[in-house]
Design a protein around this motif. Structure first.
Motif, mmCIF file in Angstrom:
data_model
loop_
_atom_site.group_PDB
_atom_site.id
_atom_site.type_symbol
_atom_site.label_atom_id
_atom_site.label_comp_id
_atom_site.label_asym_id
_atom_site.label_seq_id
_atom_site.Cartn_x
_atom_site.Cartn_y
_atom_site.Cartn_z
ATOM 1 N N PHE A 285 -2.521 8.273 6.159
ATOM 2 C CA PHE A 285 -3.876 8.823 6.243
ATOM 3 C C PHE A 285 -4.734 8.031 7.227
ATOM 4 O O PHE A 285 -5.322 8.591 8.161
ATOM 5 C CB PHE A 285 -4.556 8.801 4.864
ATOM 6 C CG PHE A 285 -4.048 9.832 3.900
ATOM 7 C CD1 PHE A 285 -3.717 11.108 4.330
ATOM 8 C CD2 PHE A 285 -3.921 9.532 2.545
ATOM 9 C CE1 PHE A 285 -3.257 12.064 3.430
ATOM 10 C CE2 PHE A 285 -3.469 10.485 1.651
ATOM 11 C CZ PHE A 285 -3.130 11.750 2.088
ATOM 12 N N TYR A 286 -4.810 6.727 7.001
ATOM 13 C CA TYR A 286 -5.706 5.909 7.813
ATOM 14 C C TYR A 286 -5.201 5.752 9.244
ATOM 15 O O TYR A 286 -6.017 5.669 10.180
ATOM 16 C CB TYR A 286 -5.921 4.540 7.147
ATOM 17 C CG TYR A 286 -6.833 4.626 5.950
ATOM 18 C CD1 TYR A 286 -8.210 4.616 6.099
ATOM 19 C CD2 TYR A 286 -6.305 4.753 4.660
ATOM 20 C CE1 TYR A 286 -9.047 4.721 4.995
ATOM 21 C CE2 TYR A 286 -7.139 4.861 3.556
ATOM 22 C CZ TYR A 286 -8.503 4.837 3.729
ATOM 23 O OH TYR A 286 -9.336 4.951 2.635
ATOM 24 N N TYR B 62 0.842 -1.197 0.000
ATOM 25 C CA TYR B 62 0.000 0.000 0.000
ATOM 26 C C TYR B 62 0.878 1.248 0.000
ATOM 27 O O TYR B 62 1.959 1.247 0.588
ATOM 28 C CB TYR B 62 -0.911 0.026 1.230
ATOM 29 C CG TYR B 62 -1.928 -1.091 1.250
ATOM 30 C CD1 TYR B 62 -3.175 -0.936 0.661
ATOM 31 C CD2 TYR B 62 -1.634 -2.304 1.870
ATOM 32 C CE1 TYR B 62 -4.117 -1.963 0.681
ATOM 33 C CE2 TYR B 62 -2.564 -3.334 1.904
ATOM 34 C CZ TYR B 62 -3.799 -3.159 1.305
ATOM 35 O OH TYR B 62 -4.714 -4.180 1.323
ATOM 36 N N PRO B 63 0.430 2.327 -0.637
ATOM 37 C CA PRO B 63 1.212 3.567 -0.641
ATOM 38 C C PRO B 63 1.436 4.088 0.784
ATOM 39 O O PRO B 63 0.553 3.970 1.642
ATOM 40 C CB PRO B 63 0.338 4.539 -1.449
ATOM 41 C CG PRO B 63 -0.553 3.664 -2.268
ATOM 42 C CD PRO B 63 -0.800 2.441 -1.452
ATOM 43 N N PRO C 204 -7.064 17.661 3.614
ATOM 44 C CA PRO C 204 -7.176 18.213 2.254
ATOM 45 C C PRO C 204 -6.394 17.422 1.208
ATOM 46 O O PRO C 204 -6.723 17.476 0.020
ATOM 47 C CB PRO C 204 -6.586 19.629 2.408
ATOM 48 C CG PRO C 204 -6.667 19.937 3.861
ATOM 49 C CD PRO C 204 -6.478 18.630 4.552
ATOM 50 N N PHE C 205 -5.363 16.698 1.647
ATOM 51 C CA PHE C 205 -4.545 15.935 0.701
ATOM 52 C C PHE C 205 -5.141 14.564 0.378
ATOM 53 O O PHE C 205 -4.775 13.952 -0.624
ATOM 54 C CB PHE C 205 -3.128 15.746 1.263
ATOM 55 C CG PHE C 205 -2.387 17.033 1.471
ATOM 56 C CD1 PHE C 205 -1.759 17.673 0.415
ATOM 57 C CD2 PHE C 205 -2.321 17.615 2.730
ATOM 58 C CE1 PHE C 205 -1.077 18.861 0.598
ATOM 59 C CE2 PHE C 205 -1.644 18.811 2.930
ATOM 60 C CZ PHE C 205 -1.019 19.440 1.854
ATOM 61 N N TYR C 206 -6.058 14.102 1.232
ATOM 62 C CA TYR C 206 -6.590 12.748 1.067
ATOM 63 C C TYR C 206 -7.302 12.536 -0.271
ATOM 64 O O TYR C 206 -7.016 11.552 -0.971
ATOM 65 C CB TYR C 206 -7.519 12.410 2.236
ATOM 66 C CG TYR C 206 -8.169 11.048 2.099
ATOM 67 C CD1 TYR C 206 -7.448 9.882 2.377
ATOM 68 C CD2 TYR C 206 -9.488 10.920 1.672
ATOM 69 C CE1 TYR C 206 -8.027 8.631 2.239
ATOM 70 C CE2 TYR C 206 -10.081 9.677 1.528
ATOM 71 C CZ TYR C 206 -9.345 8.543 1.813
ATOM 72 O OH TYR C 206 -9.923 7.297 1.663
ATOM 73 N N GLY D 128 -7.134 5.371 -3.347
ATOM 74 C CA GLY D 128 -8.453 4.740 -3.379
ATOM 75 C C GLY D 128 -8.759 4.078 -2.061
ATOM 76 O O GLY D 128 -7.857 3.808 -1.259
ATOM 77 N N ILE D 129 -10.018 3.812 -1.816
ATOM 78 C CA ILE D 129 -10.421 3.203 -0.545
ATOM 79 C C ILE D 129 -10.075 1.714 -0.561
ATOM 80 O O ILE D 129 -10.549 0.964 -1.418
ATOM 81 C CB ILE D 129 -11.937 3.388 -0.326
ATOM 82 C CG1 ILE D 129 -12.282 4.876 -0.264
ATOM 83 C CG2 ILE D 129 -12.370 2.696 0.968
ATOM 84 C CD1 ILE D 129 -13.757 5.163 -0.149
#
Length: 299
Positions: free
Chosen positions: A37-38, A30-31, A198-200, A206-207
């Motif tokens: 983020f998560y 995953y990136p 804001p970057f998400y 993608g989810i």
């Protein structure tokens, strides 16, 4: 060194972080930004719910304490808390990137250098004194960085960025006093979430649909973020930055062993020499602690 709940808190937090790669490495496909983020969003939700519904009295008491502070102190607490959120965000992103896209050893090296950097920064910012032995250890650490940088300058650059971001975080939070530490951490993570939000939509890949992703992120959020970070902030109430440096070595040593014996990452002769110098510098830097000598009293 006198044993106390503060030392125990710091010790346990770094032991927990020593196993971080076991939860992070399975997410290497995953990136790095998605993991960040998560991780932050999960932490923000968990800590907000905890503060609003489980620790409501603590929240109300600290709001009252904050309002009663002199204006200058309120500004200082606000600045240190929010800057801590920025430093945590930077540290997490670079650590995830280095761990998954450079090497576990590079991430490990970052936290071998971090204690030395923390102490040097504390010397200038907090006026914590260094002995001749400690300055010798700092010089040895610099020498090992130069040695490792001969063929891996990009790796070392990333390692130093990871180390510097957390070193500045530790030193800054040593001065951040007067408020409940869990609440301070909650505000920092919420601020980090606001920075990233804001970057998400733009940078998210993608989810994710795999349950394993969310399960590992939940483990990272609770076990490898909220718990050890809170224990770090709690420990800083009763130990110096130098002492945190002593215990911080637990983390990279465990990471390095994991990289060699669990992930089977290759290591060359130069790396062996460089890491050996680091280990010797650890002993030299902490010679009073290890050998039980008393510090001379300065008049």
């Amino acid at each position: 060194m006198k044993f106390s709940k503060y030392y125990l808190s710091a010790f346990v937090s770094f032991v927990i972080w020593g196993f971080f790669s076991l939860a992070l490495k399975p997410l290497k496909d995953y990136p790095s930004l998605d993991i960040l983020f998560y991780r932050v969003f999960f932490c923000a939700v968990i800590m907000s719910v905890t503060s609003l519904f489980i620790r409501r009295k603590v929240l109300a008491d600290n709001i009252r304490i904050f309002k009663q502070m002199p204006a200058m102190q309120r500004k200082t607490v606000t600045a240190l808390t929010l800057s801590g959120g920025v430093l945590l965000t930077a540290n997490w992103f670079f650590f995830i990137y280095v761990m998954n896209h450079i090497s576990v050893k590079a991430a490990s090296f970052a936290y071998l250098v971090c204690p030395i950097m923390t102490t040097v920064i504390a010397f200038f910012v907090l006026n914590e004194k260094l002995s001749k032995w400690q300055w010798t250890a700092v010089s040895m650490s610099v020498a090992s960085c130069i040695l490792l940088s001969f063929n891996n300058i990009a790796d070392i650059a990333y390692s130093l960025i990871v180390a510097a971001s957390y070193a500045f975080y530790l030193v800054s939070q040593r001065k951040n006093t007067g408020m409940d530490k869990f609440l301070v951490l909650t505000v920092q993570i919420l601020f980090s979430a606001l920075i990233l939000l804001p970057f998400y939509p733009v940078y998210s890949a993608g989810i994710p649909t795999e349950f394993s992703f969310y399960a590992l992120i939940a483990v990272i959020a609770v076990v490898f973020t909220i718990i050890p970070l809170y224990m770090n902030l709690y420990a800083l109430q009763g130990v110096t930055s130098s002492t945190m440096g002593i215990l911080l070595y637990i983390n990279p040593l465990m990471n390095f062993v994991t990289a060699l014996f669990y992930f089977h990452e290759p290591i060359n002769f130069i790396q062996i020499v460089a890491y050996s110098i680091i280990l010797i510098s650890i002993v030299v830097f902490n010679e009073r602690f290890i050998f039980g000598r008393k510090r001379a009293v300065l008049v």
